[in-house]
Enzyme design. Sequence first.
Site, PDB file in Angstrom:
ATOM      1  N   CYS A  95     120.931 -34.620  66.485  1.00  0.00           N
ATOM      2  CA  CYS A  95     120.750 -36.065  66.306  1.00  0.00           C
ATOM      3  C   CYS A  95     120.549 -36.322  64.808  1.00  0.00           C
ATOM      4  O   CYS A  95     120.977 -35.516  63.984  1.00  0.00           O
ATOM      5  CB  CYS A  95     119.609 -36.594  67.172  1.00  0.00           C
ATOM      6  SG  CYS A  95     117.948 -36.071  66.675  1.00  0.00           S
TER       7      CYS A  95
ATOM      8  N   SER B  30     117.414 -34.937  69.794  1.00  0.00           N
ATOM      9  CA  SER B  30     117.892 -33.558  69.924  1.00  0.00           C
ATOM     10  C   SER B  30     116.804 -32.579  70.364  1.00  0.00           C
ATOM     11  O   SER B  30     117.095 -31.698  71.180  1.00  0.00           O
ATOM     12  CB  SER B  30     118.604 -33.085  68.646  1.00  0.00           C
ATOM     13  OG  SER B  30     117.768 -33.128  67.523  1.00  0.00           O
TER      14      SER B  30
ATOM     15  N   ASN C 127     116.261 -34.823  63.947  1.00  0.00           N
ATOM     16  CA  ASN C 127     115.792 -33.691  64.748  1.00  0.00           C
ATOM     17  C   ASN C 127     114.313 -33.809  65.113  1.00  0.00           C
ATOM     18  O   ASN C 127     113.594 -32.826  65.147  1.00  0.00           O
ATOM     19  CB  ASN C 127     116.094 -32.373  64.037  1.00  0.00           C
ATOM     20  CG  ASN C 127     115.931 -31.141  64.912  1.00  0.00           C
ATOM     21  OD1 ASN C 127     115.498 -30.104  64.422  1.00  0.00           O
ATOM     22  ND2 ASN C 127     116.262 -31.212  66.169  1.00  0.00           N
TER      23      ASN C 127
ATOM     24  N   ASP D 277     118.891 -44.307  69.719  1.00  0.00           N
ATOM     25  CA  ASP D 277     117.762 -43.735  68.984  1.00  0.00           C
ATOM     26  C   ASP D 277     116.489 -44.487  69.372  1.00  0.00           C
ATOM     27  O   ASP D 277     116.375 -45.686  69.128  1.00  0.00           O
ATOM     28  CB  ASP D 277     118.014 -43.864  67.488  1.00  0.00           C
ATOM     29  CG  ASP D 277     116.998 -43.121  66.642  1.00  0.00           C
ATOM     30  OD1 ASP D 277     115.979 -42.646  67.188  1.00  0.00           O
ATOM     31  OD2 ASP D 277     117.227 -43.020  65.418  1.00  0.00           O
TER      32      ASP D 277
END
Length: 162
Positions: A9, A16, A12, A126
């Site tokens: 991602c 992810s 991190n 996100d």
Amino acid sequence: MTYRVCFVCTGNICRSPMAESVFRARVEEAGLAGAVEVDSAGTGGWHEGDAADPRTVAVLEEHGYASGHTARQFRASWFPALDLVIALDEGHQRALRALAPTPEDEAKVRLLRSYDPAADGLDVPDPYYGGTEGFEECLEMVEAASEGVLAAVSESVEDRAA
């Protein structure tokens, strides 16, 4: 030969590491822990060395997943050692493909939600700038796609063993 998967991602610390933790649990449940290595990284190094976002940790732990993590930045030099690089959104996918040193390495980059046949869109949003509900939604998307990733990885591991 170990099959290596890396989830990526932005920094991190949210998406992810969540995908890494969930997928590692799926790999262990499937009895493939010795055959599959799971990792994560970020496209940027802003959070390198940091733990996962506390909201990521809280959601993972609440759902029974391990949460130990240290953020790091993805490096192009990692491609040869990886079998599958899973981007959490299309921006990450573009960035990773641009880093790929060869067409074969570029082909290793896939979107996580492409493994979820019921996905409505391919990006995992996100959750960083929102509240806990965004992290819960992220976990749901990651869990839904992890089954498809596990099926694909299991097939690749079996093909290597044959």
